[in-house]
Design a protein around this motif. Structure first.
Motif, mmCIF file in Angstrom:
data_model
loop_
_atom_site.group_PDB
_atom_site.id
_atom_site.type_symbol
_atom_site.label_atom_id
_atom_site.label_comp_id
_atom_site.label_asym_id
_atom_site.label_seq_id
_atom_site.Cartn_x
_atom_site.Cartn_y
_atom_site.Cartn_z
ATOM 1 N N LEU A 177 0.832 -1.202 0.000
ATOM 2 C CA LEU A 177 0.000 0.000 0.000
ATOM 3 C C LEU A 177 0.869 1.254 0.000
ATOM 4 O O LEU A 177 0.621 2.190 -0.766
ATOM 5 N N ARG A 178 1.893 1.263 0.821
ATOM 6 C CA ARG A 178 2.793 2.424 0.865
ATOM 7 C C ARG A 178 3.488 2.633 -0.482
ATOM 8 O O ARG A 178 3.621 3.760 -0.974
ATOM 9 N N LYS A 179 3.938 1.531 -1.086
ATOM 10 C CA LYS A 179 4.614 1.624 -2.380
ATOM 11 C C LYS A 179 3.646 2.135 -3.453
ATOM 12 O O LYS A 179 4.000 3.011 -4.253
ATOM 13 N N ALA A 180 2.417 1.600 -3.460
ATOM 14 C CA ALA A 180 1.433 2.036 -4.452
ATOM 15 C C ALA A 180 1.079 3.504 -4.262
ATOM 16 O O ALA A 180 0.937 4.248 -5.247
ATOM 17 N N ASN A 181 0.977 3.933 -3.027
ATOM 18 C CA ASN A 181 0.681 5.345 -2.770
ATOM 19 C C ASN A 181 1.830 6.249 -3.206
ATOM 20 O O ASN A 181 1.598 7.355 -3.711
ATOM 21 N N ALA A 182 3.052 5.804 -3.039
ATOM 22 C CA ALA A 182 4.200 6.593 -3.499
ATOM 23 C C ALA A 182 4.191 6.704 -5.019
ATOM 24 O O ALA A 182 4.443 7.786 -5.578
ATOM 25 N N GLN A 183 3.891 5.596 -5.711
ATOM 26 C CA GLN A 183 3.801 5.642 -7.177
ATOM 27 C C GLN A 183 2.676 6.560 -7.624
ATOM 28 O O GLN A 183 2.819 7.309 -8.593
ATOM 29 N N LEU A 184 1.572 6.518 -6.916
ATOM 30 C CA LEU A 184 0.437 7.375 -7.243
ATOM 31 C C LEU A 184 0.823 8.844 -7.084
ATOM 32 O O LEU A 184 0.506 9.674 -7.943
ATOM 33 N N SER A 185 1.520 9.158 -6.027
ATOM 34 C CA SER A 185 1.952 10.550 -5.821
ATOM 35 C C SER A 185 2.884 11.004 -6.937
ATOM 36 O O SER A 185 2.760 12.135 -7.443
ATOM 37 N N GLN A 186 3.820 10.141 -7.351
ATOM 38 C CA GLN A 186 4.745 10.496 -8.431
ATOM 39 C C GLN A 186 3.998 10.692 -9.750
ATOM 40 O O GLN A 186 4.257 11.650 -10.482
ATOM 41 N N ASN A 218 0.826 11.481 -10.163
ATOM 42 C CA ASN A 218 0.019 12.685 -10.084
ATOM 43 C C ASN A 218 0.871 13.948 -10.225
ATOM 44 O O ASN A 218 0.453 14.923 -10.854
ATOM 45 N N GLN A 219 2.070 13.908 -9.659
ATOM 46 C CA GLN A 219 2.959 15.067 -9.795
ATOM 47 C C GLN A 219 3.365 15.249 -11.259
ATOM 48 O O GLN A 219 3.373 16.375 -11.774
ATOM 49 N N ALA A 220 3.675 14.156 -11.945
ATOM 50 C CA ALA A 220 4.034 14.252 -13.360
ATOM 51 C C ALA A 220 2.860 14.751 -14.183
ATOM 52 O O ALA A 220 3.038 15.561 -15.111
ATOM 53 N N LEU A 221 1.671 14.316 -13.841
ATOM 54 C CA LEU A 221 0.476 14.769 -14.539
ATOM 55 C C LEU A 221 0.228 16.259 -14.295
ATOM 56 O O LEU A 221 -0.099 17.003 -15.231
ATOM 57 N N ARG A 222 0.428 16.702 -13.058
ATOM 58 C CA ARG A 222 0.279 18.130 -12.756
ATOM 59 C C ARG A 222 1.309 18.960 -13.506
ATOM 60 O O ARG A 222 1.009 20.043 -14.036
ATOM 61 N N ASP A 223 2.535 18.477 -13.574
ATOM 62 C CA ASP A 223 3.591 19.209 -14.291
ATOM 63 C C ASP A 223 3.259 19.322 -15.776
ATOM 64 O O ASP A 223 3.428 20.386 -16.383
ATOM 65 N N HIS A 237 -0.202 9.160 -21.996
ATOM 66 C CA HIS A 237 0.478 8.077 -21.272
ATOM 67 C C HIS A 237 0.628 8.428 -19.790
ATOM 68 O O HIS A 237 0.618 7.556 -18.929
ATOM 69 N N LEU A 238 0.742 9.724 -19.455
ATOM 70 C CA LEU A 238 0.807 10.104 -18.043
ATOM 71 C C LEU A 238 -0.547 9.888 -17.359
ATOM 72 O O LEU A 238 -0.606 9.479 -16.198
ATOM 73 N N ILE A 239 -1.625 10.165 -18.092
ATOM 74 C CA ILE A 239 -2.956 9.932 -17.539
ATOM 75 C C ILE A 239 -3.155 8.433 -17.298
ATOM 76 O O ILE A 239 -3.629 8.013 -16.231
ATOM 77 N N ASN A 240 -2.766 7.608 -18.274
ATOM 78 C CA ASN A 240 -2.878 6.150 -18.113
ATOM 79 C C ASN A 240 -2.021 5.656 -16.950
ATOM 80 O O ASN A 240 -2.444 4.802 -16.159
ATOM 81 N N LYS A 241 -0.818 6.190 -16.843
ATOM 82 C CA LYS A 241 0.087 5.783 -15.772
ATOM 83 C C LYS A 241 -0.502 6.154 -14.404
ATOM 84 O O LYS A 241 -0.445 5.374 -13.459
ATOM 85 N N ALA A 242 -1.092 7.342 -14.315
ATOM 86 C CA ALA A 242 -1.699 7.782 -13.060
ATOM 87 C C ALA A 242 -2.898 6.911 -12.705
ATOM 88 O O ALA A 242 -3.103 6.549 -11.538
ATOM 89 N N MET A 243 -3.699 6.569 -13.704
ATOM 90 C CA MET A 243 -4.862 5.719 -13.444
ATOM 91 C C MET A 243 -4.432 4.324 -12.998
ATOM 92 O O MET A 243 -5.039 3.736 -12.090
ATOM 93 N N MET A 244 -3.390 3.784 -13.622
ATOM 94 C CA MET A 244 -2.900 2.460 -13.225
ATOM 95 C C MET A 244 -2.359 2.491 -11.788
ATOM 96 O O MET A 244 -2.582 1.564 -11.011
ATOM 97 N N ALA A 245 -1.652 3.564 -11.465
ATOM 98 C CA ALA A 245 -1.127 3.700 -10.100
ATOM 99 C C ALA A 245 -2.269 3.815 -9.096
ATOM 100 O O ALA A 245 -2.210 3.242 -7.998
ATOM 101 N N GLU A 246 -3.316 4.542 -9.467
ATOM 102 C CA GLU A 246 -4.460 4.684 -8.569
ATOM 103 C C GLU A 246 -5.169 3.347 -8.375
ATOM 104 O O GLU A 246 -5.548 2.985 -7.263
#
Length: 169
Positions: free
Chosen positions: A88-97, A99-104, A114-123
């Motif tokens: 859970l901690r690892k998945a949350n860290a990936q999700l934060s990364q 989301n940050q890339a998506l915000r940037d 691909h950033l949107i897909n990556k964020a959705m997969m992490a979520e």
């Protein structure tokens, strides 16, 4: 456990001394009927005490075995809970990364699918890990509570076992 063994050893030694002393009395032939009856009564009491000690020792061993099994089961459940929490901690860290890339990318005005897909997969992974951690936590709580409910007056262990959530489905 060592106290029980020591007490058992001391009682057995005392009973052996009594038996040998009584054997000497009965062997001398000088005892009357009352003494003989008292001797027989003491032998019966001695046998009853010996049997009671044996039963208590056996019950103690059974209780210790159950306690060991419960401890091992609880340790296994806690290990699974810890592993699920680490995921859970690892998945949350990936999700934060992600989301940050998506915000940037959004701040730069660049739409990157691909950033949107990556964020959705992490979520999704974070949600799966959270669910697994919740199930492990619930199973650990149920395992800890079941013996307490069984010991309670009117406790129904079958109801507690039926309430146990299933694994990942």
């Amino acid at each position: 456990m060592s106290d029980i063994i020591e007490l058992q050893r001391r009682i057995m030694a005392a009973m052996d001394r009594v038996a040998s002393g009584l054997g000497e009395l009965s062997g001398s032939g000088g005892g009357d009927a009352a003494t003989q009856q008292a001797l027989e009564d003491e032998k019966i009491v001695n046998a009853q005490l010996t049997e009671r000690i044996r039963m208590l020792s056996q019950r103690h061993e059974n209780d210790m075995t159950k306690l060991r099994e419960t401890t091992e089961s609880t340790q296994a459940q806690l290990a699974k809970l810890d592993a699920d929490l680490q995921k859970l901690r690892k998945a949350n860290a990936q999700l934060s990364q992600s989301n940050q890339a998506l915000r940037d990318a959004n701040a730069a005005g660049v739409a990157e699918p691909h950033l949107i897909n990556k964020a959705m997969m992490a979520e999704l992974e974070a949600l799966r890990a959270a669910r697994a951690a919740d199930i492990s936590e619930a199973n650990t709580i149920i395992a800890a509570m079941t013996p307490l409910l069984q010991d309670a007056p009117g406790g129904e262990p079958a109801a507690a076992a039926q309430a146990k959530p299933e694994g990942d489905a």
